[in-house]
Design an enzyme around this catalytic site. Structure first.
Site, PDB file in Angstrom:
ATOM      1  N   CYS A   4     -37.737 -11.307 -91.224  1.00  0.00           N
ATOM      2  CA  CYS A   4     -37.277 -12.621 -90.766  1.00  0.00           C
ATOM      3  C   CYS A   4     -35.881 -12.488 -90.167  1.00  0.00           C
ATOM      4  CB  CYS A   4     -37.268 -13.620 -91.927  1.00  0.00           C
ATOM      5  SG  CYS A   4     -36.507 -15.192 -91.508  1.00  0.00           S
ATOM      6  N   CYS A   7     -33.223 -14.426 -92.108  1.00  0.00           N
ATOM      7  CA  CYS A   7     -32.856 -13.752 -93.360  1.00  0.00           C
ATOM      8  C   CYS A   7     -31.921 -12.583 -93.060  1.00  0.00           C
ATOM      9  CB  CYS A   7     -34.099 -13.264 -94.092  1.00  0.00           C
ATOM     10  SG  CYS A   7     -35.048 -14.560 -94.921  1.00  0.00           S
ATOM     11  N   ASP A  30     -25.996 -21.136 -82.102  1.00  0.00           N
ATOM     12  CA  ASP A  30     -27.251 -20.780 -81.451  1.00  0.00           C
ATOM     13  C   ASP A  30     -26.940 -19.885 -80.256  1.00  0.00           C
ATOM     14  OD1 ASP A  30     -29.649 -21.076 -79.605  1.00  0.00           O
ATOM     15  OD2 ASP A  30     -30.311 -22.294 -81.304  1.00  0.00           O
ATOM     16  N   HIS A  46     -35.471 -17.837 -98.392  1.00  0.00           N
ATOM     17  CA  HIS A  46     -36.479 -17.941 -97.342  1.00  0.00           C
ATOM     18  C   HIS A  46     -37.486 -19.038 -97.669  1.00  0.00           C
ATOM     19  CE1 HIS A  46     -38.825 -16.605 -93.906  1.00  0.00           C
ATOM     20  NE2 HIS A  46     -39.877 -16.888 -94.657  1.00  0.00           N
ATOM     21  N   ASN A  87     -37.864 -28.326 -86.582  1.00  0.00           N
ATOM     22  CA  ASN A  87     -39.228 -28.224 -86.072  1.00  0.00           C
ATOM     23  C   ASN A  87     -40.093 -27.575 -87.143  1.00  0.00           C
ATOM     24  OD1 ASN A  87     -38.360 -29.173 -83.475  1.00  0.00           O
ATOM     25  ND2 ASN A  87     -37.602 -27.118 -83.049  1.00  0.00           N
ATOM     26  N   GLY A  93     -43.052 -27.053 -82.463  1.00  0.00           N
ATOM     27  CA  GLY A  93     -42.027 -26.346 -81.709  1.00  0.00           C
ATOM     28  C   GLY A  93     -41.244 -25.313 -82.498  1.00  0.00           C
ATOM     29  N   HIS A  98     -38.485 -19.688 -90.482  1.00  0.00           N
ATOM     30  CA  HIS A  98     -37.505 -19.857 -91.558  1.00  0.00           C
ATOM     31  C   HIS A  98     -36.941 -21.259 -91.364  1.00  0.00           C
ATOM     32  CE1 HIS A  98     -34.300 -17.972 -94.288  1.00  0.00           C
ATOM     33  NE2 HIS A  98     -33.851 -19.219 -94.073  1.00  0.00           N
ATOM     34  N   HIS A 100     -34.855 -24.214 -90.675  1.00  0.00           N
ATOM     35  CA  HIS A 100     -33.533 -24.315 -90.075  1.00  0.00           C
ATOM     36  C   HIS A 100     -33.360 -25.680 -89.435  1.00  0.00           C
ATOM     37  CE1 HIS A 100     -36.168 -22.683 -86.914  1.00  0.00           C
ATOM     38  NE2 HIS A 100     -35.340 -23.207 -86.018  1.00  0.00           N
ATOM     39  N   HIS A 102     -31.125 -27.715 -86.503  1.00  0.00           N
ATOM     40  CA  HIS A 102     -30.265 -27.652 -85.332  1.00  0.00           C
ATOM     41  C   HIS A 102     -29.284 -28.811 -85.413  1.00  0.00           C
ATOM     42  CE1 HIS A 102     -32.884 -24.897 -82.898  1.00  0.00           C
ATOM     43  NE2 HIS A 102     -33.814 -25.401 -83.701  1.00  0.00           N
TER      44      HIS A 102
END
Length: 114
Positions: A4, A7, A30, A46, A87, A93, A98, A100, A102
């Site tokens: 990952c 990770c 990003d 994770h 997402n 999307g 993992h 996350h 945004h």
């Protein structure tokens, strides 16, 4: 999880521009930003997606959103406004498996960002 990418970032095996880190979460810029402020905030443990968030992770998710609020302030978007997006699954999307979030801001955001 060994394969990952997030990770690996959390373990510092892959370099990133870290904006925040504590024992539970890490936030980094990003690499393909969609807004002037575009951070990814991830739990260090994770979890594949929001579908893996069971009651035992409620404290972690609450803490994650506290970090997001703090980062929005530190990056100067809390007053003008910002968006938090997660997402879930291929049709939703999600590209990296993992969980996350945004954090996007620094400009007027249209419906297509995130």
């Amino acid at each position: 999880m060994k394969d990952c990418i997030f990770c690996q970032i959390a373990l510092k095996e892959i370099p990133s521009e870290i904006a925040y880190e504590d024992d539970q979460v890490i936030a980094f810029k990003d690499i393909q930003p969609l807004a002037p402020v575009h951070l990814l905030v991830i739990p260090k443990c994770h979890l594949c997606s929001i579908n893996d968030v069971t009651p035992e992770y409620e404290g972690l998710i609450g803490h994650t959103f506290s970090v997001i609020r703090r980062l929005a302030s530190e990056f100067g978007v809390s007053e003008s406004g910002y968006r938090v997006v997660t997402n879930t699954g291929t049709d939703g999307g999600q590209i990296v498996g993992h969980l996350h979030f945004h954090l996007l801001g620094g400009q007027a955001l249209n419906a297509k960002i995130g």
